[in-house]
Write a protein that holds these residues in place. Structure first.
Motif, PDB file in Angstrom:
ATOM      1  N   GLU A   6      34.780  55.719  34.778  1.00 42.33           N
ATOM      2  CA  GLU A   6      33.344  55.899  35.581  1.00 42.33           C
ATOM      3  C   GLU A   6      32.519  54.421  35.598  1.00 42.33           C
ATOM      4  O   GLU A   6      31.585  54.318  36.317  1.00 42.33           O
ATOM      5  N   GLU A   7      33.034  53.884  34.790  1.00 46.53           N
ATOM      6  CA  GLU A   7      32.467  52.303  34.749  1.00 46.53           C
ATOM      7  C   GLU A   7      33.129  51.314  35.242  1.00 46.53           C
ATOM      8  O   GLU A   7      34.629  51.539  35.337  1.00 46.53           O
ATOM      9  N   LEU A   8      32.543  50.200  36.080  1.00 46.58           N
ATOM     10  CA  LEU A   8      33.663  49.127  36.866  1.00 46.58           C
ATOM     11  C   LEU A   8      34.511  48.635  35.634  1.00 46.58           C
ATOM     12  O   LEU A   8      34.264  48.303  34.473  1.00 46.58           O
ATOM     13  N   ASP A   9      35.632  48.590  36.334  1.00 48.17           N
ATOM     14  CA  ASP A   9      36.903  48.060  35.475  1.00 48.17           C
ATOM     15  C   ASP A   9      37.717  47.250  36.548  1.00 48.17           C
ATOM     16  O   ASP A   9      37.389  47.319  37.768  1.00 48.17           O
ATOM     17  N   SER A  10      38.886  46.842  35.922  1.00 50.41           N
ATOM     18  CA  SER A  10      39.785  45.847  36.782  1.00 50.41           C
ATOM     19  C   SER A  10      40.921  45.749  36.397  1.00 50.41           C
ATOM     20  O   SER A  10      41.078  46.066  34.972  1.00 50.41           O
ATOM     21  N   VAL A  11      41.935  45.380  37.062  1.00 53.22           N
ATOM     22  CA  VAL A  11      43.317  44.957  36.803  1.00 53.22           C
ATOM     23  C   VAL A  11      43.694  43.603  37.509  1.00 53.22           C
ATOM     24  O   VAL A  11      43.280  43.371  38.377  1.00 53.22           O
ATOM     25  N   TYR A  12      44.261  42.687  36.673  1.00 54.46           N
ATOM     26  CA  TYR A  12      44.650  41.591  37.150  1.00 54.46           C
ATOM     27  C   TYR A  12      46.382  41.354  37.151  1.00 54.46           C
ATOM     28  O   TYR A  12      46.936  41.564  36.221  1.00 54.46           O
ATOM     29  N   PHE A  13      46.483  40.804  38.220  1.00 53.21           N
ATOM     30  CA  PHE A  13      47.917  40.571  38.380  1.00 53.21           C
ATOM     31  C   PHE A  13      48.199  39.163  38.773  1.00 53.21           C
ATOM     32  O   PHE A  13      47.839  38.436  39.677  1.00 53.21           O
ATOM     33  N   PRO A  14      48.633  38.410  37.477  1.00 52.21           N
ATOM     34  CA  PRO A  14      48.631  36.872  37.447  1.00 52.21           C
ATOM     35  C   PRO A  14      49.567  36.449  38.449  1.00 52.21           C
ATOM     36  O   PRO A  14      49.240  35.259  39.168  1.00 52.21           O
ATOM     37  N   GLU A  15      50.858  37.218  38.763  1.00 50.91           N
ATOM     38  CA  GLU A  15      51.743  36.625  39.664  1.00 50.91           C
ATOM     39  C   GLU A  15      50.816  36.553  41.102  1.00 50.91           C
ATOM     40  O   GLU A  15      51.591  35.894  42.100  1.00 50.91           O
ATOM     41  N   LEU A  16      49.890  37.325  41.619  1.00 52.46           N
ATOM     42  CA  LEU A  16      49.354  37.433  42.556  1.00 52.46           C
ATOM     43  C   LEU A  16      47.895  36.656  42.839  1.00 52.46           C
ATOM     44  O   LEU A  16      47.451  36.576  43.652  1.00 52.46           O
TER      45      LEU A  16
END
Ligand SMILES: [Mn+2]
Length: 363
Positions: A110-120
């Motif tokens: 419920e807190e701001l989070d993220s996912v990173y896709f290095p290939e993109l």
């Protein structure tokens, strides 16, 4: 980098559930979801963004498994999901626990989070609802990091009780694209690179118009995107004016002649005009083979006032006709009549309502 943005799929909902085509509408939600998965495959979509309310309620484990099987068919598409107000995360929601396919990320915090896709070179940000109402404007203060990556925000809400959103603030927050969910009608803010994609299927009879999804590309030149229609159903408002001679059969024939019988069209019919005071509308007969969701009767009874005035010379109906048919100026009581009493349309309507109440048998 190509993305497909959808939201508000509401799997598990049953639109029009009390109508003969209810079961096919329930199934259509799943079929249209499967269709979106096919598009991801065919169009080589890198990122499938689901901006909340994938499910109509907090999903059961088996519903998550069902959905996961579709996601595992598109292993080259990364799927990022947030939970919305309908499928909000409560306790041991399978959103948190279920083993998802390796290409699926649920931003379940419920807190701001993220996912990173290095290939993109792309980072997707978002958070999930853990309660069905959030009144704080949690998106207004967000800013995209400036670190050379592309930044996408998944956001769900935009009304008073579901995270009020000031679109101007969000547009200035520096995201390459803001994928919005919760509002079922598509709303595109092309210059600001943000959009409500709308639900892929209309969810209920108030969802008038076509439904679809957004396909877009983020390149070094910026973000370009387009809304595409995809729903299998569309609610269409229709108005038909009747007259004193109109019967149920006449109306059914007229509708059969003028409306497209394609089952994708779900009509909301409004009847206007004057009907014979004795006429009773029979919805099943008016519908015929058309998918008419509901009928709103705005017709008024065409009373023969002269005949009624003489037949009811000594009762309330007669008094009503005499009073309201008189010209207020010659009657000299305009100032006492109250607001609108000298408006001929209002007097007409008052007379119709009054006579209906006095003369129409109940039911
Ligand atoms: Mn919602």
């Amino acid at each position: 980098m190509r993305f497909l943005h959808t939201a508000d799929i509401h799997l598990g909902a049953a639109p029009d559930k009390d109508l003969p085509w209810g079961e096919s509408r329930r199934r259509a939600l799943w079929d249209t979801f499967a269709h979106l998965i096919d598009i991801c495959d065919r169009k080589q979509v890198d990122l499938l963004l689901i901006a909340g309310d994938l499910f109509h309620r907090t999903p059961l484990s088996r519903e998550c498994r069902e959905v996961n099987a579709y996601f595992s068919r598109i292993p080259d598409t990364r799927v990022v999901i947030i939970a919305g107000n309908h499928d909000c995360i409560r306790g041991a929601s399978p959103y948190m626990d279920d083993p998802w396919a390796p290409n699926v990320t649920v931003l379940s915090s419920e807190e701001l989070d993220s996912v990173y896709f290095p290939e993109l070179n792309t980072e997707v940000h978002g958070f999930s609802y853990h309660r069905s109402e959030i009144r704080e404007p949690l998106y207004d203060t967000l800013r995209a990091p400036r670190n050379g990556r592309h930044h996408i925000l998944l956001a769900h809400g935009g009304d008073e009780t579901h995270i009020p959103i000031r679109l101007g603030k969000l547009a200035a927050a520096g995201f390459d694209y803001v994928a919005l969910g919760h509002i079922h009608a598509p709303r595109i803010f092309q210059k600001a690179a943000m959009a409500y994609c709308g639900s892929p299927e209309p969810m209920d009879r108030t969802d008038i118009g076509a439904r679809g999804y957004i396909l877009g590309d983020i390149t070094p030149e910026g973000c370009s995107f387009r809304w595409n229609p995809c729903g299998t159903a569309e609610y269409v408002p229709v108005t038909l004016e009747v007259d004193e001679g109109s019967t149920n059969a006449d109306i059914a024939a007229k509708l059969a002649e003028t409306l497209n019988p394609d089952p994708r069209y779900l009509y909301r019919l409004t009847l206007t005009g004057y009907r014979d005071p004795d006429t009773v509308w029979e919805e099943a007969r008016i519908r015929g083979d058309l998918r008419i969701v509901d009928i709103t009767d705005e017709t008024r009874p065409a009373f023969d006032r002269e005949r009624l005035a003489s037949e009811h010379a000594h009762d309330l109906a007669g008094l009503l006709i005499r009073t309201l048919s008189e010209d207020p100026d010659t009657a000299g009581n305009a100032s006492e009549g109250g607001p609108g009493a000298d408006d001929p349309d209002i007097r007409e309507m008052a007379l119709d309502f009054g006579l209906s109440a006095l003369l129409t048998p109940e039911g």
